[in-house]
Design an enzyme around this catalytic site. Structure first.
Site, PDB file in Angstrom:
ATOM      1  N   ARG A  20     -13.318 -46.643  58.143  1.00  0.00           N
ATOM      2  CA  ARG A  20     -12.260 -45.662  57.854  1.00  0.00           C
ATOM      3  C   ARG A  20     -11.562 -45.967  56.536  1.00  0.00           C
ATOM      4  O   ARG A  20     -11.332 -45.066  55.718  1.00  0.00           O
ATOM      5  CB  ARG A  20     -11.242 -45.612  58.985  1.00  0.00           C
ATOM      6  CG  ARG A  20     -11.790 -44.997  60.262  1.00  0.00           C
ATOM      7  CD  ARG A  20     -10.792 -45.048  61.384  1.00  0.00           C
ATOM      8  NE  ARG A  20     -10.461 -46.444  61.665  1.00  0.00           N
ATOM      9  CZ  ARG A  20      -9.475 -46.851  62.435  1.00  0.00           C
ATOM     10  NH1 ARG A  20      -8.680 -45.972  63.005  1.00  0.00           N
ATOM     11  NH2 ARG A  20      -9.253 -48.130  62.639  1.00  0.00           N
ATOM     12  N   ASN A  38     -11.812 -42.768  64.208  1.00  0.00           N
ATOM     13  CA  ASN A  38     -12.730 -43.283  65.213  1.00  0.00           C
ATOM     14  C   ASN A  38     -12.693 -42.364  66.427  1.00  0.00           C
ATOM     15  O   ASN A  38     -11.641 -41.845  66.795  1.00  0.00           O
ATOM     16  CB  ASN A  38     -12.321 -44.693  65.660  1.00  0.00           C
ATOM     17  CG  ASN A  38     -12.616 -45.747  64.619  1.00  0.00           C
ATOM     18  OD1 ASN A  38     -13.375 -45.526  63.680  1.00  0.00           O
ATOM     19  ND2 ASN A  38     -12.009 -46.904  64.787  1.00  0.00           N
TER      20      ASN A  38
END
Length: 92
Positions: A20, A38
């Site tokens: 990320r 996620n």
């Protein structure tokens, strides 16, 4: 160029490896808005909005930097502008 929005799902060993943060950092080099997060099933979801070639370049940059963690990539179109996206960030 026409504005597009895409949902891109990355699977493999993509959680817990800085995916990320790296994706958010890479987005700065492209004129895209959206987010990375996620998912409970172990995938990482990227929603990106911009012109098509810009999104393509962004996805290629992700693959280039994080390819060792990615097993599969699935992309699908989404309606543009619902809800509006103004910048790119990480969602938790």
């Amino acid at each position: 160029m026409a504005l597009e929005r895409r949902r891109i799902l990355f699977s493999g060993r993509v959680q817990g490896v800085g995916f990320r943060a790296t994706t958010s950092w890479l987005a700065r080099g492209f004129e895209v808005a959206g987010y990375v997060r996620n998912l409970p099933d172990g995938q990482v979801e990227v929603v990106a909005e911009g012109d098509g070639p810009m999104i393509d370049g962004f996805v290629e940059a992700i693959r280039s930097d994080l390819g060792g963690f990615i097993r599969d990539v699935d992309s699908s179109p989404l309606p543009v502008g619902e809800p509006p996206l103004e910048e790119f960030g990480v969602r938790y």
